[in-house]
Design a protein around this motif. Structure first.
Motif, mmCIF file in Angstrom:
data_model
loop_
_atom_site.group_PDB
_atom_site.id
_atom_site.type_symbol
_atom_site.label_atom_id
_atom_site.label_comp_id
_atom_site.label_asym_id
_atom_site.label_seq_id
_atom_site.Cartn_x
_atom_site.Cartn_y
_atom_site.Cartn_z
ATOM 1 N N VAL B 168 24.944 43.970 63.186
ATOM 2 C CA VAL B 168 23.659 45.041 62.898
ATOM 3 C C VAL B 168 22.649 44.912 63.336
ATOM 4 C CG1 VAL B 168 23.162 45.709 60.743
ATOM 5 C CG2 VAL B 168 24.756 44.712 60.169
ATOM 6 N N ILE B 169 22.449 45.600 63.960
ATOM 7 C CA ILE B 169 21.143 45.901 64.678
ATOM 8 C C ILE B 169 19.965 47.231 64.061
ATOM 9 C CG2 ILE B 169 20.176 45.881 67.569
ATOM 10 C CD1 ILE B 169 22.246 44.451 67.898
ATOM 11 N N ILE B 170 18.923 47.084 63.569
ATOM 12 C CA ILE B 170 18.550 48.015 63.404
ATOM 13 C C ILE B 170 17.018 48.378 64.262
ATOM 14 C CG2 ILE B 170 17.493 49.651 61.739
ATOM 15 C CD1 ILE B 170 19.167 47.801 59.587
ATOM 16 N N PRO B 171 17.274 49.092 65.201
ATOM 17 C CA PRO B 171 15.628 49.278 65.680
ATOM 18 C C PRO B 171 14.514 49.431 65.350
ATOM 19 C CG PRO B 171 17.038 51.190 66.466
ATOM 20 C CD PRO B 171 18.112 49.867 64.877
ATOM 21 N N PRO B 172 13.472 48.803 65.964
ATOM 22 C CA PRO B 172 12.050 49.071 65.114
ATOM 23 C C PRO B 172 11.590 50.510 64.488
ATOM 24 C CG PRO B 172 12.275 48.003 67.186
ATOM 25 C CD PRO B 172 13.519 48.523 66.849
ATOM 26 N N GLY B 173 11.074 50.636 63.705
ATOM 27 C CA GLY B 173 10.765 51.838 62.877
ATOM 28 C C GLY B 173 12.043 52.555 61.883
ATOM 29 N N THR B 174 13.354 52.592 61.694
ATOM 30 C CA THR B 174 14.243 52.493 61.421
ATOM 31 C C THR B 174 15.553 52.246 60.493
ATOM 32 O OG1 THR B 174 14.684 52.963 64.292
ATOM 33 C CG2 THR B 174 16.937 53.557 61.934
ATOM 34 N N ALA B 175 15.125 52.946 59.228
ATOM 35 C CA ALA B 175 15.098 53.092 58.360
ATOM 36 C C ALA B 175 17.669 53.178 58.358
ATOM 37 C CB ALA B 175 15.268 54.005 56.962
ATOM 38 N N LEU B 176 18.388 52.693 58.209
ATOM 39 C CA LEU B 176 19.484 52.225 58.046
ATOM 40 C C LEU B 176 20.138 52.797 57.158
ATOM 41 C CD1 LEU B 176 22.248 51.040 59.661
ATOM 42 C CD2 LEU B 176 21.826 49.286 57.605
ATOM 43 N N GLY B 177 20.618 54.326 57.325
ATOM 44 C CA GLY B 177 20.804 55.220 56.231
ATOM 45 C C GLY B 177 22.288 54.842 55.581
ATOM 46 N N GLY B 178 22.569 53.982 53.773
ATOM 47 C CA GLY B 178 23.417 53.246 53.348
ATOM 48 C C GLY B 178 23.796 52.466 54.031
ATOM 49 N N ALA B 179 24.447 51.707 52.909
ATOM 50 C CA ALA B 179 24.481 49.991 53.615
ATOM 51 C C ALA B 179 25.724 49.520 53.818
ATOM 52 C CB ALA B 179 24.266 49.362 51.712
ATOM 53 N N VAL B 180 25.760 48.083 54.668
ATOM 54 C CA VAL B 180 26.904 48.524 55.632
ATOM 55 C C VAL B 180 27.341 46.700 54.524
ATOM 56 C CG1 VAL B 180 27.373 46.812 57.550
ATOM 57 C CG2 VAL B 180 25.753 48.303 57.876
ATOM 58 N N HIS B 181 29.187 47.478 54.808
ATOM 59 C CA HIS B 181 29.796 46.376 53.841
ATOM 60 C C HIS B 181 30.482 45.349 55.051
ATOM 61 C CE1 HIS B 181 33.498 45.077 50.663
ATOM 62 N NE2 HIS B 181 32.896 44.093 51.833
ATOM 63 N N LEU B 182 30.271 44.069 54.902
ATOM 64 C CA LEU B 182 31.249 43.504 55.902
ATOM 65 C C LEU B 182 31.905 42.270 54.917
ATOM 66 C CD1 LEU B 182 28.310 41.248 57.674
ATOM 67 C CD2 LEU B 182 29.568 43.411 58.497
ATOM 68 N N CYS B 183 33.181 43.113 54.946
ATOM 69 C CA CYS B 183 34.059 42.749 54.141
ATOM 70 C C CYS B 183 35.138 42.207 54.870
ATOM 71 C CB CYS B 183 34.527 44.270 53.128
ATOM 72 S SG CYS B 183 36.584 43.747 52.237
ATOM 73 N N PHE B 184 35.443 40.157 53.908
ATOM 74 C CA PHE B 184 36.355 39.265 54.690
ATOM 75 C C PHE B 184 37.324 38.906 53.231
ATOM 76 C CE2 PHE B 184 31.906 38.852 56.726
ATOM 77 C CZ PHE B 184 32.539 38.746 58.211
ATOM 78 N N VAL B 185 38.166 39.379 54.175
ATOM 79 C CA VAL B 185 39.738 39.037 53.107
ATOM 80 C C VAL B 185 40.401 37.722 54.291
ATOM 81 C CG1 VAL B 185 40.754 41.237 54.079
ATOM 82 C CG2 VAL B 185 41.249 40.482 51.913
ATOM 83 N N THR B 186 40.909 36.962 52.752
ATOM 84 C CA THR B 186 41.696 36.200 53.995
ATOM 85 C C THR B 186 43.376 36.466 53.666
ATOM 86 O OG1 THR B 186 40.543 34.457 54.165
ATOM 87 C CG2 THR B 186 42.456 33.281 53.771
ATOM 88 N N THR B 187 44.434 36.661 53.672
ATOM 89 C CA THR B 187 45.626 36.975 53.726
ATOM 90 C C THR B 187 46.906 35.582 53.930
ATOM 91 O OG1 THR B 187 46.246 38.183 55.074
ATOM 92 C CG2 THR B 187 44.985 38.996 54.110
ATOM 93 N N SER B 188 46.239 34.741 54.221
ATOM 94 C CA SER B 188 46.839 33.586 54.817
ATOM 95 C C SER B 188 47.337 32.681 53.972
ATOM 96 C CB SER B 188 46.559 32.597 55.805
ATOM 97 O OG SER B 188 46.931 31.564 56.085
ATOM 98 N N SER B 189 48.071 32.309 53.505
ATOM 99 C CA SER B 189 48.709 30.932 52.501
ATOM 100 C C SER B 189 49.284 29.891 52.590
ATOM 101 C CB SER B 189 50.414 31.542 52.285
ATOM 102 O OG SER B 189 51.158 32.138 52.577
ATOM 103 N N GLN B 190 49.132 29.726 53.703
ATOM 104 C CA GLN B 190 49.076 28.171 55.121
ATOM 105 C C GLN B 190 47.959 27.107 54.737
ATOM 106 O OE1 GLN B 190 49.287 28.881 58.674
ATOM 107 N NE2 GLN B 190 49.052 26.756 59.518
ATOM 108 N N ALA B 191 48.320 26.390 53.946
ATOM 109 C CA ALA B 191 47.393 25.199 54.105
ATOM 110 C C ALA B 191 46.078 24.571 55.395
ATOM 111 C CB ALA B 191 47.694 23.719 53.005
#
Lengths: 252, 454
Positions: B168-191
């Motif tokens: 996520v890079i927000i340049p100077p003086g800029t408002a990021l409209g709306g939140a950024v969601h970084l959504c990490f999900v682990t599906t592996s069932s392997q130890a």
């Protein structure tokens, strides 16, 4: 309404109430006065159901039921209200949420429909004004950061909302200046009705100048040693508790 | 392999080093930028040099990672998990909130599940792997800059093996409209399956934005997640950063969060940790400018055998800075919490206002907390306080609620929720706060210890 029969109770193995007997009828205001350590707070704690107190003898009949067998919340739902001497601060619990939950528990118990937020606010608005509570009051956490006077007003405000059958006021005048005392007393008096009763527990006569009792009882060393009309409070104020204590020792 | 492995006295790191050739082989096939290979190798070599921390290391005294070192380490490689496209958005947290969402399944960007809306000019919201292949972003000047001095073995391991993450890079003086969601999900069932992700957030001068990171797992297994964040909040910028960790109770999660704050910037960083058998957050905040504000705000809920460990260093280097850390924990069963908060006030950092509190609520007699506040002050005109409490629900408050007709069970819930609420209410973004509140409330409602045993 309330019948206390030969109540013996204590805490941590120490006997504090040593046979209290008292009958309160609907429409009556009773005052219990007594010096420090006489058992006033123990009496209110036992009636409200605070943990840690042991009842060793006697019974308390409230509206035909054994009060002591009821959990604190059941007593409250049945119409017993304790105005605390030291109201507890509960950070994070919003006043509206708390009082609406309490009121709806009481209403549910009586088979009444629960109030939603709008109905609740409509109900409490005038009651807040009568106790001169600030508008933001309901948005704040329960008692958190309240002044001593605000806490006591809050107790009476809760009483006004919950409309108990039996209100126990534990040292409600302590920590109040004269203006706040008048507001609180007026609040208490407004709630006085033919079908409910009030038990005012106090060390000083001060409050009783505004909340006029029908009966005054003097508690000493865990027993009621004298009962009379409202004039007994004035006599105590003038002559002090030593008068009763010495008279008692004399006759014993 | 390179000879550096032979130098390592810690044989247990070997399996963690041995996977690198395969990993790198796959990586090379996608022609990464030339500087990335030495970057990864440096991470690997740093990891070999540091080895896993032991409890004789002061920073890890209460958190034993031996069980991590014994895992059959298997880093996520280039190939995305087979199940990624079958995932439904509904099972991901915060899916009902309209945000710019980047979903990562087992460490890989899942384009089909992601949705990035319209952004103001110059704003970059993308996955890190895509950013790395864009030379104009010059990420070689950023990546690893905040972590290079770190003696953090897990951070080093991450440098070697990270697959992707958020950029996520927000340049100077800029408002990021709306939140950024970084959504990490682990599906592996392997130890031993290990997801290694890395986020880079840069909020330019006078810019502002909200970034949410969430970590969840679908299959209970002894998986390992490492995550390294490098976050810059330049002068007069504002960032609200929310981190939500709710992986499975079998898993391990080590997060390394580096913040670099400029003059008069404001950074509100929240950490909610509900899951993982072992959770560790290494939080490092460098307060590099004057008159800034840094709020580190955290809540952890633990049960069963869980361990939640927050280890933070807040480094005041310039005058008139404010830093407040508020961490509340609710612990049940045999779970444990560790809180280590070090506030460093350097000589130039006069008029620093630093405050730190760690409050713990124990629902079980077997739960334990090790809390260690630490002030290190070299300036003479500062206001610094810290405090820690550990206790049970307030009996007086419970009685007060009951005396108004509220049942015991509900009274306990109200108080627990209030305790958690102290932290939740600091979240500024309203829709995200509402979701967090609901998740925490539900989790507390499920707690069997609230039930009254009569």
């Amino acid at each position: 309404m309330l019948e206390i029969r030969n109540l013996h109770a204590g805490i941590d193995g120490k006997q504090i109430l040593k046979g209290v007997t008292l009958t309160i009828n609907p429409g009556e205001v009773h005052a219990i006065m007594g010096p420090n350590g006489s058992g006033k707070s123990t009496l209110s704690a036992v009636l409200a159901g605070r943990d840690g107190y042991e009842v060793t003898a006697g019974e308390v009949i409230y509206q035909g039921k054994s009060l002591l067998e009821m959990a604190p919340e059941e007593r409250a739902r049945e119409g017993v209200f304790l105005a605390f001497q030291y109201p507890v601060e509960i950070p994070g619990v919003n006043s509206t949420y708390f009082l609406k939950a309490a009121l709806n528990e009481v209403r549910k118990h009586h088979g009444l429909v629960e109030l939603d937020a709008i109905e609740f606010l409509a109900l409490v608005k005038d009651k807040m004004k009568a106790l001169e509570l600030r508008e933001d009051f309901l948005k704040r956490p329960v008692n958190e950061g309240f002044s001593g006077g605000e806490k006591k007003k809050n107790e009476i405000f809760q009483m006004a909302v919950l409309e108990p059958k039996l209100a126990i006021l534990d040292e409600t005048d302590s920590g109040l200046d004269i203006d706040a005392l008048k507001v609180v007393s007026a609040g208490v008096n407004r709630l006085r009705r033919a079908d409910n009763a009030q038990l005012v527990i106090t060390h000083y006569q001060r409050l009783l100048a505004y909340v006029i009792p029908d009966f005054v009882h003097v508690l000493c060393d865990g027993r009621i040693v004298r009962s009379g009309g409202k004039e007994l409070a004035l006599e105590l104020e003038q002559r002090g508790y030593d008068w009763i204590l010495s008279e008692r020792n004399h006759t014993a | 392999m390179t000879p550096l492995i032979a130098d390592s006295e810690v044989g247990e790191t070997d399996p963690f080093l041995a996977s690198f050739d395969t990993f790198e082989g796959e990586e090379m096939a996608s022609s990464p930028p030339s500087w990335l290979r030495p970057f990864r190798k440096a991470g690997l070599s740093r990891f070999a040099e540091l080895g896993f921390p032991t409890i004789s290391d002061e920073d890890w005294r209460f958190t034993n990672v031996a069980s991590i070192s014994k895992l059959p380490f298997s880093p996520m490689g280039k190939t995305p998990s087979a199940g990624a496209d079958r995932l439904s958005l509904d099972i991901l947290p915060f899916s009902g909130v309209p945000v710019h969402r980047l979903v990562f399944v087992d460490g890989h960007f899942a384009k089909d599940l992601s949705r990035i809306g319209a952004l103001p000019p110059g704003v970059v919201v993308t996955n890190l792997a895509a950013g790395l292949s864009d030379p104009s972003l010059e990420l070689e000047k950023r990546l690893g800059k905040l972590t290079q001095d770190s003696k953090n073995a897990f951070g080093a391991l991450n440098s070697a093996y990270f697959t992707d993450g958020g950029l996520v890079i927000i340049p100077p003086g800029t408002a990021l409209g709306g939140a950024v969601h970084l959504c990490f999900v682990t599906t592996s069932s392997q130890a031993g399956a290990s997801t290694n992700v890395r986020n880079l957030v840069h909020v330019g001068q006078g810019a502002s934005g909200t970034v949410l990171e969430s970590f969840t797992g679908l299959n209970p297994a002894r998986t390992l997640t490492t995550c390294v964040n490098e976050t810059w909040v330049e002068s007069e910028a504002y960032l609200e950063h929310i981190r939500f960790q709710d992986e499975t109770l079998e898993s391990y999660h080590v997060g390394s969060l580096h913040y670099h704050l400029g003059s008069r910037s404001r950074c509100w960083a929240h950490s909610f940790s509900l899951g993982a058998r072992l959770f560790r957050a290494n939080i490092r905040a460098t307060l590099a400018g004057e008159g800034l504000e840094c709020i580190l705000n955290g809540l952890y809920l633990t049960r069963a055998e869980q361990l939640a460990d927050h280890h933070m260093v807040v480094d005041h280097t310039q005058p008139n800075g404010t830093s407040h850390e508020y961490f509340n924990g609710i612990l049940d069963d045999r779970s444990r919490a560790v809180f280590h908060g070090r506030i460093l006030v350097r000589q130039d950092a006069q008029k620093t206002d630093a405050k730190q509190t760690n409050k713990n609520l124990l629902l079980s007699d077997e739960a334990t907390v090790d809390t260690k506040p630490q002030l290190e002050i070299y300036a003479d005109d500062v206001k610094c306080t810290h405090g820690a409490t550990t206790g049970h629900l307030d009996e007086d408050a419970i009685f007060y609620l009951r005396s108004r007709g509220i049942g015991l069970e509900r009274a306990r819930r109200m108080l627990m929720h209030a305790f958690a609420g102290e932290i939740i209410e600091r979240v500024q973004n309203e829709p995200l706060r509402a979701v967090l509140d609901r998740i925490v409330r539900n989790r507390l409602e499920q707690n069997p210890h609230v039930k009254v045993e009569i």
